[in-house]
Design a protein around this motif. Sequence first.
Motif, mmCIF file in Angstrom:
data_model
loop_
_atom_site.group_PDB
_atom_site.id
_atom_site.type_symbol
_atom_site.label_atom_id
_atom_site.label_comp_id
_atom_site.label_asym_id
_atom_site.label_seq_id
_atom_site.Cartn_x
_atom_site.Cartn_y
_atom_site.Cartn_z
ATOM 1 N N ASP A 279 0.858 -1.106 0.105
ATOM 2 C CA ASP A 279 -0.014 -0.066 0.211
ATOM 3 C C ASP A 279 1.000 1.126 0.053
ATOM 4 O OD1 ASP A 279 -1.570 2.127 0.754
ATOM 5 O OD2 ASP A 279 -2.912 1.112 1.709
ATOM 6 N N GLU A 303 -1.389 -2.712 -10.379
ATOM 7 C CA GLU A 303 -1.859 -1.739 -9.103
ATOM 8 C C GLU A 303 -3.421 -1.774 -9.106
ATOM 9 O OE1 GLU A 303 -0.462 2.034 -9.935
ATOM 10 O OE2 GLU A 303 1.289 1.842 -8.927
ATOM 11 N N GLU A 305 -7.190 -0.513 -7.478
ATOM 12 C CA GLU A 305 -7.901 0.345 -6.446
ATOM 13 C C GLU A 305 -8.819 -0.549 -5.666
ATOM 14 O OE1 GLU A 305 -7.491 3.491 -6.147
ATOM 15 O OE2 GLU A 305 -5.950 3.733 -7.627
ATOM 16 N N THR A 306 -8.769 -0.224 -4.411
ATOM 17 C CA THR A 306 -9.408 -1.262 -3.377
ATOM 18 C C THR A 306 -10.089 -0.375 -2.176
ATOM 19 O OG1 THR A 306 -7.847 -2.977 -4.068
ATOM 20 C CG2 THR A 306 -9.129 -3.045 -2.040
ATOM 21 N N ARG A 309 -8.139 2.719 -1.492
ATOM 22 C CA ARG A 309 -6.779 2.633 -1.293
ATOM 23 C C ARG A 309 -6.190 1.961 -2.675
ATOM 24 N NH1 ARG A 309 -4.712 5.641 2.220
ATOM 25 N NH2 ARG A 309 -2.567 4.475 2.323
ATOM 26 N N THR A 310 -4.832 2.240 -3.017
ATOM 27 C CA THR A 310 -4.425 1.735 -3.979
ATOM 28 C C THR A 310 -3.339 0.747 -3.661
ATOM 29 O OG1 THR A 310 -4.263 3.911 -5.412
ATOM 30 C CG2 THR A 310 -2.699 2.133 -6.117
ATOM 31 N N TRP A 311 -3.606 -0.689 -3.983
ATOM 32 C CA TRP A 311 -2.827 -1.737 -3.725
ATOM 33 C C TRP A 311 -2.098 -2.185 -4.830
ATOM 34 C CZ3 TRP A 311 -6.198 -5.342 -0.019
ATOM 35 C CH2 TRP A 311 -6.306 -4.742 1.096
ATOM 36 N N THR A 312 -0.778 -2.615 -4.452
ATOM 37 C CA THR A 312 0.039 -2.827 -5.687
ATOM 38 C C THR A 312 0.456 -4.472 -5.427
ATOM 39 O OG1 THR A 312 1.305 -0.530 -5.832
ATOM 40 C CG2 THR A 312 2.239 -2.812 -6.873
#
Length: 623
Positions: A279, A303, A305-306, A309-312
């Motif tokens: 994150d 990446e 969008e969750t 939040r942007t999770w990689t």
Amino acid sequence: MMIPSTEPQKIGKRRALDLDLLKAQQDRLRQHARLHWTHWFILCVSLVITVFAWQTSKTALMKRDQIRFEHEAERAIVQIRQRLGHYEDALLSGVAAMQSHDGEMSREQWRRYSDFLNLNERYPGISGIGIINYVETADIPDFLARVRQSSPDFRIFPEHPYDLSMPIVYVEPVDRNRSAVGLDVAFETNRRTAALYARTSGTPQISGPITLVQDAGKTPGFLFYAPFYDERRAWLQDVDPDGHERTFLGFVYAPLVVRELIDGALGEKNPLVSLTLRDGEETLFDGSAGTRSDTPAFQLLEEVETHGRTWTYSISSTPLFEDAATIDQPVMVLISGLCLDAMLFALFWLMSRSNRQVLELAEEMTGSLSTQAQQLSEKNHDLESFAHIVSHDLKTPLRNIHSLSQILEEDLDTYLSSNDPKAEIQPCLSSLQDQVTRSQSLISGILEYSVQDGNELPTTIVDTRNMMINIIQQLDLRPESVKLVGTFPALDTNKTRLEQVFSNLVQNAFKYNPDKIDATVTVSAMRKGGFYQFSVSDNGPGIEPRFHKRIFEPFTTLESVTDIHSSGIGLSIVQRAIERQGGKIEVFSKTATQDNTPSGTTFTFTWPVQSSQAIDEPSRKHA
């Protein structure tokens, strides 16, 4: 009757064993007794094909495995997102429950609701589910008094300078989350920011990375918020995206440990892919730690969008995936191809080695044959010389004996003419002269037979019809007694040998025919492939089939020994002359019938065409 199919050759130039030709062939074979450029070319082509097959299989497998890896990676991401969506459904159901109770649920009601959700089985990975109330700072005393009626020990912690509070009121199961009860999530930036954004947007949100107070392992986690409202209460007036006023009451929330989320989503002891989740700059989960020391064959970075939040997602292949993907299969193709190339080279080398060994043996045999041929040639020459010398030395005393017998007969003429001569003297003298004549015939036959093995005479163009006419004249035969039938060719052949054959056959036909007056002979010719077939037929008494092979044996005659002019070697000379030209002779005959009608004898032989032109002039044919 079979006609030989061998093409005519220059028989005069043929040798029983042509050593020069054999040596020339050995020289050509010697060129093939080592690895030729064609062998190297085949090996190079085979090597190129092997490398091409290796590269092709490697590319195809890498492409296939890349697609398979991407599928596994996307499946892992989808499973995590589905698990979060499953958790979201649980939160929204809690929101529905709260709003159905006008935003107020007792601890016992919430516990029963949590038990109904059956979190451990239906929502593995969620540490718990609880309620967070939104409280203005001025309303905190009234809020505490109301909550402590059912939970006397309830308190809000920790203190913070912000003019709002968002304490956790209930959380189930309480045993594992007891330390979180009363926690004011407004004290920390990540918790507060996500909560306020969920309140404003009206949608579920997750917080940035945090350490949950109830997590003994202190691993990264986050809070999942779902806001709920009650329009009848006025703690906080808010406006939804559609412009309607609503009263914000708080959140239904779930604390989540990232490790438990990943384990619950993937749920595999030996996953095919390893996952690292980030994150921003913070690592939420590192599944590749300690699993391998080398660089993975496949990697994917995505990446997503969750919930605010942007999770990689950083996903790489595991050794288990790479083993299952048979990444070493192209190497096996290469090794197999190289082994085949090595076997092909070994085969070529063994073949050339065998050829060399065969040639060495052939050279030894050729040398031995050359020596034997030289010795045989010398012996044949000696035998031929011996035959000439012996025939000359034998003929001289025989001629003397014959002369002496004639002298004796002349000297005894008066005595033999007297009235009282001895009866046996005259027959003895006649017998002596007959035996001398027969011995001379045998000696001449031996000499003529031996010449057949000598050097062949040169070839020339022979008009066979003219040859037959000359033979008839030489044998002093009546022209009408010999009939020529068919097309007689002109042959480029050995004239002497062919003349011997015709002369012997025609002469024998008349010699052994008891009817000298009506004796007739028919000679015919016809073309058959690469040969001409000649036939000599007579109207004599015939020959019994049991003697058909014997008559060709040297010094064999079917007449009595009183036939002093027959050496019994004529047909042997005929057979040898024909066979040395590549032809074949056969006899067809049978004895006289019951009414004593002569059946006759037919000798048929073949003679190679060579370079001949058939003389086909109707005026030269005799009926």
